[in-house]
Design a protein around this motif. Sequence first.
Motif, PDB file in Angstrom:
ATOM      1  N   ALA A  39      45.351  21.448  24.452  1.00 37.31           N
ATOM      2  CA  ALA A  39      45.359  21.112  25.878  1.00 37.31           C
ATOM      3  C   ALA A  39      44.357  21.986  26.617  1.00 37.31           C
ATOM      4  CB  ALA A  39      46.757  21.312  26.451  1.00 37.31           C
ATOM      5  N   ARG A  40      43.739  21.414  27.643  1.00 40.86           N
ATOM      6  CA  ARG A  40      42.778  22.183  28.441  1.00 40.86           C
ATOM      7  C   ARG A  40      43.398  22.416  29.816  1.00 40.86           C
ATOM      8  NH1 ARG A  40      37.714  22.588  27.313  1.00 40.86           N
ATOM      9  NH2 ARG A  40      36.914  21.836  29.300  1.00 40.86           N
ATOM     10  N   THR A  41      43.988  23.602  29.971  1.00 42.31           N
ATOM     11  CA  THR A  41      44.641  23.940  31.233  1.00 42.31           C
ATOM     12  C   THR A  41      44.023  25.207  31.816  1.00 42.31           C
ATOM     13  OG1 THR A  41      46.361  25.243  30.135  1.00 42.31           O
ATOM     14  CG2 THR A  41      46.833  22.915  30.487  1.00 42.31           C
ATOM     15  N   GLY A  42      43.824  25.220  33.115  1.00 40.27           N
ATOM     16  CA  GLY A  42      43.238  26.379  33.793  1.00 40.27           C
ATOM     17  C   GLY A  42      44.211  27.077  34.708  1.00 40.27           C
ATOM     18  N   GLY A  43      45.476  26.681  34.651  1.00 41.15           N
ATOM     19  CA  GLY A  43      46.480  27.320  35.501  1.00 41.15           C
ATOM     20  C   GLY A  43      46.840  28.699  34.992  1.00 41.15           C
ATOM     21  N   ILE A  44      46.826  29.676  35.872  1.00 42.21           N
ATOM     22  CA  ILE A  44      47.260  31.034  35.548  1.00 42.21           C
ATOM     23  C   ILE A  44      48.581  31.209  36.281  1.00 42.21           C
ATOM     24  CG2 ILE A  44      46.725  33.493  35.694  1.00 42.21           C
ATOM     25  CD1 ILE A  44      43.725  32.510  36.050  1.00 42.21           C
ATOM     26  N   ARG A  45      49.686  31.155  35.538  1.00 41.42           N
ATOM     27  CA  ARG A  45      51.005  31.203  36.150  1.00 41.42           C
ATOM     28  C   ARG A  45      51.460  32.642  36.384  1.00 41.42           C
ATOM     29  NH1 ARG A  45      53.621  26.278  34.709  1.00 41.42           N
ATOM     30  NH2 ARG A  45      52.137  24.733  35.435  1.00 41.42           N
ATOM     31  N   VAL A  46      52.189  32.813  37.474  1.00 39.21           N
ATOM     32  CA  VAL A  46      52.782  34.103  37.816  1.00 39.21           C
ATOM     33  C   VAL A  46      54.264  33.862  38.105  1.00 39.21           C
ATOM     34  CG1 VAL A  46      50.607  34.969  38.770  1.00 39.21           C
ATOM     35  CG2 VAL A  46      52.261  33.928  40.293  1.00 39.21           C
ATOM     36  N   ALA A  47      55.057  34.923  38.108  1.00 39.59           N
ATOM     37  CA  ALA A  47      56.474  34.807  38.464  1.00 39.59           C
ATOM     38  C   ALA A  47      56.592  34.368  39.926  1.00 39.59           C
ATOM     39  CB  ALA A  47      57.170  36.146  38.241  1.00 39.59           C
ATOM     40  N   LYS A  48      57.713  33.777  40.287  1.00 38.19           N
ATOM     41  CA  LYS A  48      57.896  33.213  41.623  1.00 38.19           C
ATOM     42  C   LYS A  48      57.662  34.243  42.735  1.00 38.19           C
ATOM     43  CE  LYS A  48      60.938  30.173  44.216  1.00 38.19           C
ATOM     44  NZ  LYS A  48      60.215  28.912  44.209  1.00 38.19           N
ATOM     45  N   GLN A  49      58.274  35.435  42.636  1.00 36.14           N
ATOM     46  CA  GLN A  49      58.091  36.441  43.695  1.00 36.14           C
ATOM     47  C   GLN A  49      56.645  36.938  43.732  1.00 36.14           C
ATOM     48  OE1 GLN A  49      59.963  36.929  40.962  1.00 36.14           O
ATOM     49  NE2 GLN A  49      59.413  38.866  40.039  1.00 36.14           N
ATOM     50  N   ASP A  50      55.982  36.989  42.593  1.00 42.70           N
ATOM     51  CA  ASP A  50      54.572  37.392  42.563  1.00 42.70           C
ATOM     52  C   ASP A  50      53.691  36.296  43.147  1.00 42.70           C
ATOM     53  OD1 ASP A  50      55.335  39.784  41.323  1.00 42.70           O
ATOM     54  OD2 ASP A  50      55.127  38.912  39.324  1.00 42.70           O
ATOM     55  N   GLY A  51      54.089  35.045  42.955  1.00 49.52           N
ATOM     56  CA  GLY A  51      53.350  33.926  43.540  1.00 49.52           C
ATOM     57  C   GLY A  51      53.345  33.996  45.059  1.00 49.52           C
ATOM     58  N   LYS A  52      54.483  34.388  45.638  1.00 52.02           N
ATOM     59  CA  LYS A  52      54.552  34.533  47.099  1.00 52.02           C
ATOM     60  C   LYS A  52      53.637  35.651  47.568  1.00 52.02           C
ATOM     61  CE  LYS A  52      59.253  32.816  47.507  1.00 52.02           C
ATOM     62  NZ  LYS A  52      60.660  33.150  47.803  1.00 52.02           N
ATOM     63  N   ALA A  53      53.659  36.790  46.853  1.00 51.99           N
ATOM     64  CA  ALA A  53      52.803  37.921  47.229  1.00 51.99           C
ATOM     65  C   ALA A  53      51.330  37.544  47.097  1.00 51.99           C
ATOM     66  CB  ALA A  53      53.125  39.136  46.358  1.00 51.99           C
ATOM     67  N   LEU A  54      50.976  36.858  46.020  1.00 54.01           N
ATOM     68  CA  LEU A  54      49.594  36.442  45.790  1.00 54.01           C
ATOM     69  C   LEU A  54      49.147  35.457  46.868  1.00 54.01           C
ATOM     70  CD1 LEU A  54      47.257  36.787  43.800  1.00 54.01           C
ATOM     71  CD2 LEU A  54      48.250  35.005  42.398  1.00 54.01           C
ATOM     72  N   TRP A  55      50.010  34.519  47.231  1.00 55.70           N
ATOM     73  CA  TRP A  55      49.704  33.515  48.256  1.00 55.70           C
ATOM     74  C   TRP A  55      49.430  34.187  49.595  1.00 55.70           C
ATOM     75  CZ3 TRP A  55      48.576  28.469  48.453  1.00 55.70           C
ATOM     76  CH2 TRP A  55      48.734  27.775  49.643  1.00 55.70           C
ATOM     77  N   THR A  56      50.251  35.178  49.945  1.00 58.94           N
ATOM     78  CA  THR A  56      50.080  35.888  51.211  1.00 58.94           C
ATOM     79  C   THR A  56      48.798  36.712  51.207  1.00 58.94           C
ATOM     80  OG1 THR A  56      52.473  36.011  51.496  1.00 58.94           O
ATOM     81  CG2 THR A  56      51.169  37.566  52.771  1.00 58.94           C
ATOM     82  N   PHE A  57      48.499  37.359  50.094  1.00 62.99           N
ATOM     83  CA  PHE A  57      47.325  38.227  49.991  1.00 62.99           C
ATOM     84  C   PHE A  57      46.033  37.428  49.855  1.00 62.99           C
ATOM     85  CE2 PHE A  57      44.307  40.945  47.748  1.00 62.99           C
ATOM     86  CZ  PHE A  57      44.457  42.164  48.381  1.00 62.99           C
ATOM     87  N   GLY A  58      46.056  36.377  49.049  1.00 58.48           N
ATOM     88  CA  GLY A  58      44.846  35.639  48.684  1.00 58.48           C
ATOM     89  C   GLY A  58      44.500  34.498  49.613  1.00 58.48           C
ATOM     90  N   THR A  59      44.115  34.818  50.814  1.00 62.41           N
ATOM     91  CA  THR A  59      43.696  33.788  51.750  1.00 62.41           C
ATOM     92  C   THR A  59      42.352  33.209  51.300  1.00 62.41           C
ATOM     93  OG1 THR A  59      42.683  35.487  53.126  1.00 62.41           O
ATOM     94  CG2 THR A  59      44.927  34.839  53.679  1.00 62.41           C
ATOM     95  N   ALA A  60      41.964  32.076  51.856  1.00 65.24           N
ATOM     96  CA  ALA A  60      40.666  31.471  51.516  1.00 65.24           C
ATOM     97  C   ALA A  60      39.555  32.465  51.796  1.00 65.24           C
ATOM     98  CB  ALA A  60      40.468  30.194  52.315  1.00 65.24           C
ATOM     99  N   GLY A  61      38.663  32.610  50.834  1.00 63.52           N
ATOM    100  CA  GLY A  61      37.553  33.551  50.986  1.00 63.52           C
ATOM    101  C   GLY A  61      37.802  34.893  50.325  1.00 63.52           C
ATOM    102  N   THR A  62      39.023  35.156  49.871  1.00 64.49           N
ATOM    103  CA  THR A  62      39.333  36.425  49.201  1.00 64.49           C
ATOM    104  C   THR A  62      38.605  36.472  47.865  1.00 64.49           C
ATOM    105  OG1 THR A  62      41.508  36.556  50.233  1.00 64.49           O
ATOM    106  CG2 THR A  62      41.194  37.849  48.233  1.00 64.49           C
TER     107      THR A  62
END
Length: 189
Positions: A160-183
């Motif tokens: 399979a050709r997948t490019g998703g880099i999965r993180v734990a749910k609480q880490d996903g929230k932290a990453l989403w908050t930190f990683g705004t467009a342009g980061t």
Amino acid sequence: MSARLPSWAWVTGLTTGAIAVVAVLGVQADQGTKPVAAATPPKATATADPKPSAAPSKKPTAPAVPADSGTGRRIVYSLGQKRVWLVDASDVARSSFPVWPGTVAPDPGSYTIGTRTEATTGSDGVPVEHIMYFAQKSGVFVAFSNAVDGSSPPPADPGARTGGIRVAKQDGKALWTFGTAGTTVHVVE
């Protein structure tokens, strides 16, 4: 014929009786057992550790941010360590966590978060959220995300050709908050 007592007499009698009962109970409680201080203070116990530490034990710290991972506010992704760091403008790692990469990895280098999608279904059929695209390799988009149900992905089918880099749910929230467009996302070996 009997004489009726006025109401004030009843109230006075009941109040006097209640005070007498409370006084008797107080005397009985005073005669019960009382806590006493120990005659000798407790003794310190010896430790088997040849080098005792005065500092309380801490949870294990995350590995240091990799060298040559850029400067300033950025997301650092280590391919070899399968780990992400959220680094602030003063070059201090504010958070670090493990990740589960897909089968297509971005080349080492510097990228920028472009499109962000709140939720969708991953290429493996799992509902994902906090998707942040930052690279493309051989026609496969590479993005951070977390499974909506918080699960980690099963080992990917090597074909399979997948490019998703999965993180734990609480880490996903932290990453989403930190990683705004342009980061900046800096990928290292």
